[in-house]
Design an enzyme around this catalytic site. Structure first.
Site, short mmCIF file in Angstrom:
data_model
loop_
_atom_site.label_atom_id
_atom_site.label_comp_id
_atom_site.label_asym_id
_atom_site.label_seq_id
_atom_site.Cartn_x
_atom_site.Cartn_y
_atom_site.Cartn_z
N THR A 1 0.82 -1.22 0.00
CA THR A 1 0.00 0.00 0.00
C THR A 1 0.84 1.26 0.00
O THR A 1 0.36 2.33 -0.40
CB THR A 1 -0.95 0.04 1.23
OG1 THR A 1 -0.17 -0.06 2.42
CG2 THR A 1 -1.95 -1.10 1.18
N HIS B 1 9.85 -1.18 2.21
CA HIS B 1 9.86 -1.27 3.68
C HIS B 1 9.81 -2.72 4.09
O HIS B 1 9.17 -3.54 3.43
CB HIS B 1 8.69 -0.49 4.29
CG HIS B 1 7.35 -0.83 3.72
ND1 HIS B 1 6.90 -0.31 2.52
CD2 HIS B 1 6.35 -1.62 4.17
CE1 HIS B 1 5.69 -0.77 2.25
NE2 HIS B 1 5.33 -1.58 3.24
N HIS C 1 7.10 2.62 -1.15
CA HIS C 1 8.48 2.92 -0.73
C HIS C 1 8.93 1.67 -0.01
O HIS C 1 8.29 1.27 0.99
CB HIS C 1 8.47 4.16 0.18
CG HIS C 1 9.83 4.61 0.69
ND1 HIS C 1 10.27 5.92 0.60
CD2 HIS C 1 10.82 3.92 1.32
CE1 HIS C 1 11.48 6.01 1.15
NE2 HIS C 1 11.82 4.80 1.60
P1 AMP Z 1 2.32 -2.41 2.97
O1 AMP Z 1 0.84 -2.72 2.98
O2 AMP Z 1 3.20 -3.60 2.98
O3 AMP Z 1 2.68 -1.41 1.89
O4 AMP Z 1 2.61 -1.73 4.37
C1 AMP Z 1 2.41 -0.37 4.64
C2 AMP Z 1 2.36 -0.25 6.12
O5 AMP Z 1 2.60 1.10 6.46
C3 AMP Z 1 1.02 -0.63 6.76
O6 AMP Z 1 1.22 -1.67 7.70
C4 AMP Z 1 0.55 0.67 7.40
O7 AMP Z 1 -0.10 0.44 8.63
C5 AMP Z 1 1.84 1.42 7.58
N1 AMP Z 1 1.73 2.86 7.58
C6 AMP Z 1 1.12 3.65 6.67
N2 AMP Z 1 1.28 4.94 6.98
C7 AMP Z 1 2.04 4.97 8.11
C8 AMP Z 1 2.55 6.02 8.95
N3 AMP Z 1 2.31 7.30 8.66
N4 AMP Z 1 3.26 5.67 10.04
C9 AMP Z 1 3.48 4.36 10.33
N5 AMP Z 1 3.05 3.35 9.59
C10 AMP Z 1 2.32 3.64 8.50
ZN ZN Z 2 9.51 7.38 -0.64
#
Ligand code: AMP
Ligand code: ZN
Length: 114
Positions: free
Chosen positions: A94, A99, A97
């Protein structure tokens, strides 16, 4: 990437609960934790996903894997942990970037499509 939420966290324009930072990576708590310990570890450089890792940027990924054990130790994790990276829509990425989710503190099942 000016519209990338994780680049904004790196820049400090969006708040986060940081647990580790150095010159090339940042670790902070996931906003919606899926386990008692749920840390996201990111390169400060914008890389879209694991699918955009190349020979030129792979040292950033290797570096992240060298800092994760210390972060988990610092968090008091003793029972092991799981590292996940979602790349692309079918995997449920989602935030575009790169992670690494690091999950710990609970016995985990293994059913990625469940
Ligand atoms: P993914 O679905 O693998 O792209 O993971 C994105 C993750 O980022 C999700 O688990 C979200 O809960 C987390 N996330 C999105 N925005 C933020 C934020 N501002 N601070 C911390 N975590 C976030
Ligand atoms: Zn980025």
């Amino acid at each position: 990437m000016s519209d990338c939420v994780f680049c904004k966290i790196v820049a400090g324009s969006i708040p986060s609960t940081k647990v580790y930072e150095d010159e090339s990576c940042l670790a902070f708590r996931d906003l919606e934790p899926k386990a008692p310990t749920h840390i996201l570890v990111i390169p400060k450089q914008h890389i879209q996903s694991a699918d955009a890792v190349t020979a030129e940027n792979s040292a950033l990924v290797a570096h992240i894997f060298t800092v994760i054990p210390g972060i988990m130790k610092e968090q008091g994790v003793t029972g092991g942990y799981r590292i996940i990276t979602n790349a692309g829509p079918d995997a449920g990425q989602t935030v575009p970037h790169l992670h690494f989710h690091v999950l710990a503190g609970v016995e985990m099942g293994w059913d990625p499509v469940g």
